[in-house]
Design a protein around this motif. Sequence first.
Motif, mmCIF file in Angstrom:
data_model
loop_
_atom_site.group_PDB
_atom_site.id
_atom_site.type_symbol
_atom_site.label_atom_id
_atom_site.label_comp_id
_atom_site.label_asym_id
_atom_site.label_seq_id
_atom_site.Cartn_x
_atom_site.Cartn_y
_atom_site.Cartn_z
ATOM 1 N N LEU A 32 0.821 -1.209 0.000
ATOM 2 C CA LEU A 32 0.000 0.000 0.000
ATOM 3 C C LEU A 32 0.856 1.260 0.000
ATOM 4 N N VAL A 33 1.964 1.250 0.744
ATOM 5 C CA VAL A 33 2.823 2.427 0.817
ATOM 6 C C VAL A 33 3.430 2.740 -0.544
ATOM 7 N N GLU A 34 3.720 1.715 -1.330
ATOM 8 C CA GLU A 34 4.300 1.940 -2.650
ATOM 9 C C GLU A 34 3.318 2.631 -3.596
ATOM 10 N N ARG A 35 2.049 2.681 -3.227
ATOM 11 C CA ARG A 35 1.045 3.359 -4.046
ATOM 12 C C ARG A 35 0.861 4.819 -3.629
ATOM 13 N N ARG A 36 1.629 5.263 -2.636
ATOM 14 C CA ARG A 36 1.474 6.613 -2.106
ATOM 15 C C ARG A 36 2.823 7.338 -2.106
ATOM 16 N N ARG A 37 2.760 8.676 -2.122
ATOM 17 C CA ARG A 37 3.976 9.439 -1.872
ATOM 18 C C ARG A 37 4.377 9.243 -0.421
ATOM 19 N N ARG A 38 5.652 9.160 -0.152
ATOM 20 C CA ARG A 38 6.104 8.696 1.152
ATOM 21 C C ARG A 38 6.210 9.807 2.190
ATOM 22 N N ARG A 39 6.500 11.039 1.763
ATOM 23 C CA ARG A 39 6.653 12.125 2.728
ATOM 24 C C ARG A 39 5.363 12.387 3.513
ATOM 25 N N PRO A 40 4.185 12.471 2.881
ATOM 26 C CA PRO A 40 2.969 12.687 3.667
ATOM 27 C C PRO A 40 2.704 11.577 4.681
ATOM 28 N N VAL A 41 3.035 10.351 4.313
ATOM 29 C CA VAL A 41 2.855 9.240 5.258
ATOM 30 C C VAL A 41 3.719 9.445 6.485
ATOM 31 N N LEU A 42 4.956 9.891 6.287
ATOM 32 C CA LEU A 42 5.872 10.127 7.405
ATOM 33 C C LEU A 42 5.346 11.216 8.333
ATOM 34 N N VAL A 43 4.850 12.305 7.765
ATOM 35 C CA VAL A 43 4.377 13.430 8.583
ATOM 36 C C VAL A 43 3.151 13.032 9.399
ATOM 37 N N VAL A 44 2.180 12.418 8.759
ATOM 38 C CA VAL A 44 0.928 12.062 9.446
ATOM 39 C C VAL A 44 1.185 11.057 10.563
ATOM 40 N N THR A 45 2.008 10.060 10.305
ATOM 41 C CA THR A 45 2.253 9.042 11.335
ATOM 42 C C THR A 45 3.060 9.597 12.502
ATOM 43 N N ASP A 46 3.967 10.534 12.247
ATOM 44 C CA ASP A 46 4.679 11.183 13.355
ATOM 45 C C ASP A 46 3.703 11.940 14.260
ATOM 46 N N LEU A 47 2.781 12.688 13.660
ATOM 47 C CA LEU A 47 1.801 13.437 14.449
ATOM 48 C C LEU A 47 0.910 12.488 15.257
ATOM 49 N N ALA A 48 0.512 11.387 14.645
ATOM 50 C CA ALA A 48 -0.345 10.425 15.345
ATOM 51 C C ALA A 48 0.384 9.805 16.532
ATOM 52 N N ARG A 49 1.664 9.494 16.357
ATOM 53 C CA ARG A 49 2.416 8.890 17.457
ATOM 54 C C ARG A 49 2.610 9.879 18.604
ATOM 55 N N ALA A 50 2.751 11.155 18.277
ATOM 56 C CA ALA A 50 2.865 12.166 19.331
ATOM 57 C C ALA A 50 1.602 12.184 20.194
ATOM 58 N N PRO A 63 -3.633 -3.383 30.540
ATOM 59 C CA PRO A 63 -4.426 -3.566 29.316
ATOM 60 C C PRO A 63 -4.559 -2.283 28.497
ATOM 61 N N THR A 64 -4.780 -1.145 29.183
ATOM 62 C CA THR A 64 -4.883 0.127 28.462
ATOM 63 C C THR A 64 -3.575 0.467 27.758
ATOM 64 N N LEU A 65 -2.467 0.261 28.457
ATOM 65 C CA LEU A 65 -1.164 0.536 27.877
ATOM 66 C C LEU A 65 -0.916 -0.350 26.656
ATOM 67 N N LEU A 66 -1.341 -1.594 26.718
ATOM 68 C CA LEU A 66 -1.162 -2.508 25.587
ATOM 69 C C LEU A 66 -1.952 -2.035 24.370
ATOM 70 N N VAL A 67 -3.170 -1.535 24.591
ATOM 71 C CA VAL A 67 -3.974 -1.024 23.478
ATOM 72 C C VAL A 67 -3.298 0.183 22.827
ATOM 73 N N VAL A 68 -2.802 1.093 23.659
ATOM 74 C CA VAL A 68 -2.104 2.268 23.139
ATOM 75 C C VAL A 68 -0.909 1.838 22.298
ATOM 76 N N MET A 69 -0.173 0.829 22.766
ATOM 77 C CA MET A 69 1.033 0.410 22.057
ATOM 78 C C MET A 69 0.713 -0.323 20.759
ATOM 79 N N VAL A 70 -0.436 -1.006 20.688
ATOM 80 C CA VAL A 70 -0.831 -1.637 19.424
ATOM 81 C C VAL A 70 -1.097 -0.576 18.358
ATOM 82 N N VAL A 71 -1.833 0.477 18.735
ATOM 83 C CA VAL A 71 -2.102 1.560 17.780
ATOM 84 C C VAL A 71 -0.804 2.288 17.427
ATOM 85 N N PHE A 72 0.033 2.524 18.441
ATOM 86 C CA PHE A 72 1.330 3.160 18.208
ATOM 87 C C PHE A 72 2.163 2.313 17.232
ATOM 88 N N GLY A 73 2.138 1.001 17.416
ATOM 89 C CA GLY A 73 2.882 0.116 16.523
ATOM 90 C C GLY A 73 2.377 0.167 15.096
#
Length: 434
Positions: free
Chosen positions: A74-92, A110-120
């Motif tokens: 899926l990433v190969e179908r997208r420009r890579r810079r926007p993916v990097l910016v959006v995911t950095d903001l989400a992880r913050a 359990p809550t921490l594990l859920v956060v880390m799954v989304v973070f991953g």
Amino acid sequence: MTGGDEPPGDVFGHHDFTRFWVAETVSGFGSYVTTMALQVLVVLSLHGSAGDVGLLNAARWTPYLLLGLVVGSLVERRRRRPVLVVTDLARAVLLLSIPVLWMVDDLSLPTLLVVMVVFGTMSLLNDAASQSFLPRLVPGPSLLAANARLDQSSSVAQTSGPVVAGGLVTAIGAPAAVLVDAVSYLVSALATASIRTPEPTPVPDGTPRHLRREIGEGLRWIYRHRMLAPVVLSTHGWFLCNSIVTTVFVPFALLRLGLSPFELGVAFAAAGVGGLLGSSVSTRVGMRWGAGGTVIACRAVMPLAWAVIVIAPVQNHGHASVLALVLAGGGQFLIGLAMGVENANEMAYQQAITPDELQGRMNTTRRSLNRAMIVIGAPLGGLLADAVGYRPVMVVAIVGFTLVAGGLAASPFRHARHGDSQGLVGLQERLGGG
């Protein structure tokens, strides 16, 4: 570039690479703070066991196991810079939620594990775009130097991050220490957004794109390649062993050796010092020994490094001995040294022999299955440590590291050298005709 050529000039002449380097360096520093802070949080604040630390590590990497092969295509179908910016903001935002939940007394394992799954999941997307973005910022002959520069900054972060984490955990607590990483991802997003290298927008050529076929092409490229297959399979085994032993190390150091969070940070910092030294000489070593010889030699150091840690004496009257701290730090130094020399050589070789249209799938497939090994090894190591003790499990991992190094030394990869062109020859044949 042949084995006898001199390495290319300083890659900081490529201005967009400098911006990319800043983004990776800042977020890397924050990540080393969080990696230690979260494990201390589980052991000391949430009163968890080695098994709980294993679950934490597994949660972060589970998305790589479940989604990795799909994300690469899926990433190969997208420009890579926007993916990097959006995911950095989400992880913050995700990391910011940890101290907030702690403040309102709603943070549990359990809550921490859920956060880390989304973070991953966000990290998976970011990794797929990041490693495929680098070859667009610097020319092929400069990839070894570029990866070495990234490793050097990562080693500095690895040196300072754990010490800062130890101090922050002691001063303000583990949950609040995670704020440093949240800020680092915001800085990384801004730096990446400033990159101006034009990226071609993927345009369909009229040929129907089939996700399953694209995944199959990526798998065939890696696991049928005479040179890539042995090193990738060996790396899977390395990650399995490493996930077992690193899961055990934190509770072993805190509860058996008696290290304080700050002393644990000092031990981890020793790995950063070794990594900085290793990455500083990685280009020269790789050009002299070849990619294959360098990677194999570094992997042979790993079991020796962990053996140094295993023999450290247990705490005496609730406090760590000086010898325990020295051995823990010395072993970590050797680990960092080996990884600092190895990583740039392994990454540069794989990137250089892989065509651009397969970069995303090569990187994500390889990393996803590596992280799948963590999903298996981290909880396994923790549960075994709770059942039979820390040292026996660490010895099992040491034996595994030895087998991994020996197997790679017996493979064709031992002849791999920077400048090999065989990766680009017979592409259609290696992909089974597409």
